[in-house]
Design an enzyme around this catalytic site. Structure first.
Site, PDB file in Angstrom:
ATOM      1  N   CYS A  28      25.704  15.668 -16.854  1.00  0.00           N
ATOM      2  CA  CYS A  28      25.139  16.342 -15.683  1.00  0.00           C
ATOM      3  C   CYS A  28      23.627  16.184 -15.559  1.00  0.00           C
ATOM      4  O   CYS A  28      23.063  16.417 -14.493  1.00  0.00           O
ATOM      5  CB  CYS A  28      25.518  17.821 -15.707  1.00  0.00           C
ATOM      6  SG  CYS A  28      27.302  18.101 -15.794  1.00  0.00           S
ATOM      7  N   HIS A  74      21.122  22.034 -11.347  1.00  0.00           N
ATOM      8  CA  HIS A  74      22.462  21.449 -11.467  1.00  0.00           C
ATOM      9  C   HIS A  74      23.485  22.462 -10.970  1.00  0.00           C
ATOM     10  O   HIS A  74      23.423  23.647 -11.301  1.00  0.00           O
ATOM     11  CB  HIS A  74      22.730  21.084 -12.924  1.00  0.00           C
ATOM     12  CG  HIS A  74      24.155  20.751 -13.216  1.00  0.00           C
ATOM     13  ND1 HIS A  74      24.877  19.852 -12.451  1.00  0.00           N
ATOM     14  CD2 HIS A  74      25.016  21.200 -14.166  1.00  0.00           C
ATOM     15  CE1 HIS A  74      26.103  19.760 -12.927  1.00  0.00           C
ATOM     16  NE2 HIS A  74      26.219  20.576 -13.960  1.00  0.00           N
ATOM     17  N   ASN A  84      31.334  20.961  -9.168  1.00  0.00           N
ATOM     18  CA  ASN A  84      30.454  20.285 -10.114  1.00  0.00           C
ATOM     19  C   ASN A  84      30.729  18.786 -10.077  1.00  0.00           C
ATOM     20  O   ASN A  84      31.776  18.326 -10.523  1.00  0.00           O
ATOM     21  CB  ASN A  84      30.693  20.843 -11.517  1.00  0.00           C
ATOM     22  CG  ASN A  84      29.771  20.245 -12.565  1.00  0.00           C
ATOM     23  OD1 ASN A  84      29.049  19.281 -12.304  1.00  0.00           O
ATOM     24  ND2 ASN A  84      29.784  20.793 -13.767  1.00  0.00           N
TER      25      ASN A  84
END
Length: 332
Positions: free
Chosen positions: A117, A259, A289
């Site tokens: 990520c 994020h 996500n």
């Protein structure tokens, strides 16, 4: 004379199929209300497995918008960094595949990085150094993920969290008479937490076998509570570090772009920092996500809808498996 570094153009691509929380109710024991309350997610985009939406394809489409915004041609790109944990193939790297699809003939450098990520922020910070030293003029930084391939759609604890998508940015030497620049950066990792979020099957240590397929043990797995505690602390710490390095106060930041893993992580990080929630860009409800793609997707959307304007101070902040982390403070 120091070379300033500017984000010249951005672009995104979201797969055509949208899978809502209601859709997941027919796949696993869950509900739209349960998912939204715990994650902030309403839906996610899912790539077609029939071709045309592989990670390199998504990056190709996103790059077209970025090139147009930057007023550049493909051969103006001197380097491609492709951040992904779901590359098209093990070999060749997906950056090379994208180079060919874009029609780039200048033999620019092309590498993949697997920082989960944090991948886009890692890539952005890496090319900043190369641009400043004059080694390259323009770089294409990509975050593109097809996580639907790596998710166990029978595991309600993980399948609800992830989606597919791509975000890109063309980053280059600032040749304009403005203040756009990368002001400070932070990169880090802590391998001691590697088991909090991993996919131990499928590499050289433990190649996939028919037994893994039968037992469905080859998918991603995550320890959510451990990730939550470390993520919120690390995101807040890195944000403070880049502010201190640049000699800036939190009050000067126009937008925090974190994020997009879980809305509770985002909210807790904001509280630890003490930032006004109205200054935090959140779009996890639409995309879930998307790993390395979350930060550039969120940034691009806010640029296009007019929230982010030239001259504003942006704080990009990411955390992911590894455990990796990175932050960037920049003048857009």
């Amino acid at each position: 004379m120091d070379i300033k570094v500017k984000i010249k153009g951005t672009g995104i691509y979201a797969p055509k199929e949208v899978r809502t929380n209601v859709d997941l109710e027919s796949m696993v024991e869950t509900s739209d209300e349960w998912i939204y309350e715990r994650t902030g997610i309403r839906q996610r985009h899912i790539c077609s497995t029939e071709g045309g939406e592989w990670p390199s394809d998504m990056a190709y489409h996103a790059t077209q918008d970025a090139l147009k915004a930057a007023n550049l041609e493909p051969n103006d790109i001197d380097m491609i960094i492709f951040a992904s944990v779901t590359p098209d193939y093990k070999l060749p790297n997906t950056a090379c595949i994208l180079q060919q699809k874009l029609g780039i003939t200048n033999k620019c450098a092309a590498i993949d990085i697997a920082a989960a990520c944090s991948g886009f922020v890692y890539g952005l910070n890496m090319v900043t150094g190369l641009i400043r030293m004059g080694a390259i003029k323009n770089a294409l930084v990509v975050g593109s993920e097809m996580l639907s391939r790596e998710v166990n759609w029978e595991d309600r604890n993980t399948c609800i969290l992830f989606g597919d998508g791509c975000g890109v940015a063309i980053v280059g030497a600032n040749e304009d008479d403005d203040d756009s620049d990368i002001l400070s950066l932070e990169l880090g990792a802590d391998g001691a937490g590697k088991e909090f979020f991993d996919q131990p099957v499928g590499g050289a240590v433990d190649p996939i076998t028919t037994q893994h397929l039968d037992e469905r043990t080859h998918y991603m797995q995550m320890k959510g509570k451990e990730m939550f505690r470390v993520a919120t602390r690390t995101l807040a710490e890195n944000a403070k570090k880049v502010l201190e390095k640049a000699g800036k106060d939190l009050e000067e930041v126009d937008w925090l772009i974190p994020h997009q893993a879980n809305v509770r992580i985002i909210e807790t990080t904001g509280k630890l920092l003490g930032i006004n929630p109205e200054k935090v860009i959140v779009n996890i409800d639409k995309y879930a996500n998307t790993s390395a793609a979350t930060v550039p997707i969120a940034m691009h959307e806010a640029i296009v809808d007019g929230r982010i304007k030239r001259g504003q101070l942006l704080l990009l902040d990411a955390f992911g498996a590894g455990l990796t982390s990175g932050a960037t403070l920049l003048r857009y």
